[in-house]
Scaffold this motif. Sequence first.
Motif, PDB file in Angstrom:
ATOM      1  N   TYR A  10       0.244   0.063  -5.242  1.00 31.83           N
ATOM      2  CA  TYR A  10      -0.661  -1.438  -5.487  1.00 31.83           C
ATOM      3  C   TYR A  10       0.301  -2.460  -5.680  1.00 31.83           C
ATOM      4  N   GLU A  11      -0.071  -3.828  -5.277  1.00 32.69           N
ATOM      5  CA  GLU A  11       0.917  -4.858  -5.134  1.00 32.69           C
ATOM      6  C   GLU A  11       0.751  -5.455  -6.121  1.00 32.69           C
ATOM      7  N   VAL A  12       1.482  -5.285  -7.708  1.00 31.67           N
ATOM      8  CA  VAL A  12       0.759  -5.251  -9.228  1.00 31.67           C
ATOM      9  C   VAL A  12       1.671  -7.175  -9.441  1.00 31.67           C
ATOM     10  N   GLU A  13       0.788  -7.800  -9.856  1.00 31.64           N
ATOM     11  CA  GLU A  13       0.804  -8.560 -10.484  1.00 31.64           C
ATOM     12  C   GLU A  13       0.903  -8.509 -11.926  1.00 31.64           C
TER      13      GLU A  13
ATOM     14  N   LEU B 247      -2.699  -0.812  -0.979  1.00 30.36           N
ATOM     15  CA  LEU B 247      -3.952  -0.222  -1.172  1.00 30.36           C
ATOM     16  C   LEU B 247      -4.423  -2.028  -1.653  1.00 30.36           C
ATOM     17  N   GLY B 248      -3.515  -2.603  -1.635  1.00 31.38           N
ATOM     18  CA  GLY B 248      -4.341  -3.926  -1.956  1.00 31.38           C
ATOM     19  C   GLY B 248      -3.219  -4.367  -2.942  1.00 31.38           C
ATOM     20  N   ARG B 249      -3.346  -6.066  -3.614  1.00 33.87           N
ATOM     21  CA  ARG B 249      -2.980  -6.823  -4.881  1.00 33.87           C
ATOM     22  C   ARG B 249      -3.869  -6.848  -5.714  1.00 33.87           C
ATOM     23  N   LEU B 250      -3.209  -6.239  -6.941  1.00 37.39           N
ATOM     24  CA  LEU B 250      -4.002  -6.083  -8.483  1.00 37.39           C
ATOM     25  C   LEU B 250      -3.099  -6.779  -9.474  1.00 37.39           C
ATOM     26  N   GLN B 251      -3.905  -7.414 -10.441  1.00 34.81           N
ATOM     27  CA  GLN B 251      -3.236  -8.507 -11.160  1.00 34.81           C
ATOM     28  C   GLN B 251      -3.867  -7.678 -12.686  1.00 34.81           C
TER      29      GLN B 251
END
Length: 514
Positions: free
Chosen positions: A111-114, A72-76
Amino acid sequence: MALALAPHSERPSRELAELLAARIERDDVIERVEIAGPGFINLFLGPGWVAEALGEVLAAGDRFGRHTGPPLGRLQVELVSANPTGPLHVGTARNAAIGDALANVLEASGYEVEREYYFNDAGRQMELFAESVEARYLPRFGIEAEIPEGGYQGEYVNDLAGEIAAEHSDALLPLNPAERRRRLLLEAVERTIGRIRATLERFRVRIDTWRTERELLESGAVDDVVRRLREADHAYEADGAVFFRASAFGDEKDRVLIRSNGEPTYFAKDCAYLLDKDARGFSRLVYVWGADHHGTVKRLKGAAKALGVSAGVEVVLYQLVAFSRGGQPVRMSKRTGEMISLDELLDEVGPDAARYTLLTRSSDSPVEFDIEVVTRQTLDNPVFYVQYAHARIASILRRAVAQGVILEPWNQAGLGRLRAPTEVELVRTLAELPDVLESAAAAMAPHRLTHFAEQVAAAFHRFYTECRVLSDDASLTQARLWLCTASKLVLGITLGLLGVSAPESMERIGDDDV
RNA sequence: GCGCCGGUAGCUCAGCCAGGAUAGAGCGGCUGCCUUCUAAGCAGCGGGUCGCAGGUUCGAAUCCUGCCCGGCGCACCA
């Protein structure tokens, strides 16, 4: 369904329900349909449904419930971000638990989570910290010194000074005071950061990136962002200070970016940091903040708008935790040193009970955390109820292996034989994980998982009591073993998201206390 | 004073966003259940004016308004 339609129809909801119910096909997936109350259509799930639902769990394995399809996108997620002026105290525990579990949940939901930790390693608090360390360092060499007004009184400051003295002896004494404090601060901050990292690791909080205020200042980002705001006329000068037009973005009033003494405020650094994050290409920026910061949410979001930040800025606020010990409130203050460290909490209750307890409550709800009570209740803590279910299943599966039971592939195992009410109910509960996960992610409310975990555990314990897994009935044994496997899977996934361990075995205790 | 968040069983808390069936869980109290896969379990009993008062609705813990308590915030602090 019928109730939802009723307002749009002239027929009473009960009558609608009957019309609808009459058209529902009965087969081995939906066995029976009943109307109840004001118009509820109750569908009774049959063996076909059970096999299908359980099959979905088993087919997905440890990916069950997780988002499928493109990311779904990158998320921090920015979490904890406590100042490096001392060890993490229990007050930050809730932030860490919520932030980490939330990151897990968002990750599982696609999400790709950082996960990022931001250190405020510049500014007034650091100066005070440096002076405090100095005040504990100098006396070791016969020089009298006192901790400044508002400085840090904690015993750990003395420990830090001791470590530094042990390593550098009196080498820092000849330096001029400013340089000496700079060196002492570097040493002290480095050590403190090391401790914080170790504590977070113990608390099973994963951090991917570490960012510092110093980097931000050195890059000139703070000056840049203020200039940008001024050029866009979102900021103006007044009384020798620079203000952001926060009131144009729904805040109560305009906020200072640069003080009249030329120093940037924390908010100015926040703005620079916001751009820094945005430049890294996240679609969502999540902040985990204590409720004591809620007054700053509007200015942050206002700044994001003014700066044209493309990522969505979202703040998860949690109410502060009221810590007490045996009914006596414990005030938390790094400066007075009156505090309980997160390490002490972990020593006393362990990461599982601590995380679980903090994640049972909605973040909107204030938490009363009596350390003595949580310690004393350790064995009654719901976390053990859930873990016990997991361990119990593991034990059964071990027993099956020991008895030489060969597990056939699940799609040949006759899962339709699972017809007992507790079996159907357990499968029904397991099948809820995807929905629970989705709602926890949507509401950014990881605490929903603790309640789900308890439901699964309860459903399993009821099943266990009513149904014997390992029996002479070979095909039923197969089906039940698969049900156990799926239950273990779902519990393991859920506990994993919460950052709580899922033990393969738990020692029996309490037999003698009865 | 203004803003945000709470106020649900003796205690700690879910449920509230998208209103529906006798309002749930854990702990604590009481009663049963281990010759069989872990009794850290299960079943049952007892325990609730869902802060108060209005309103909307066929229907309100849930939505709206007002009020009462409690926490937090209202800085050229972070």
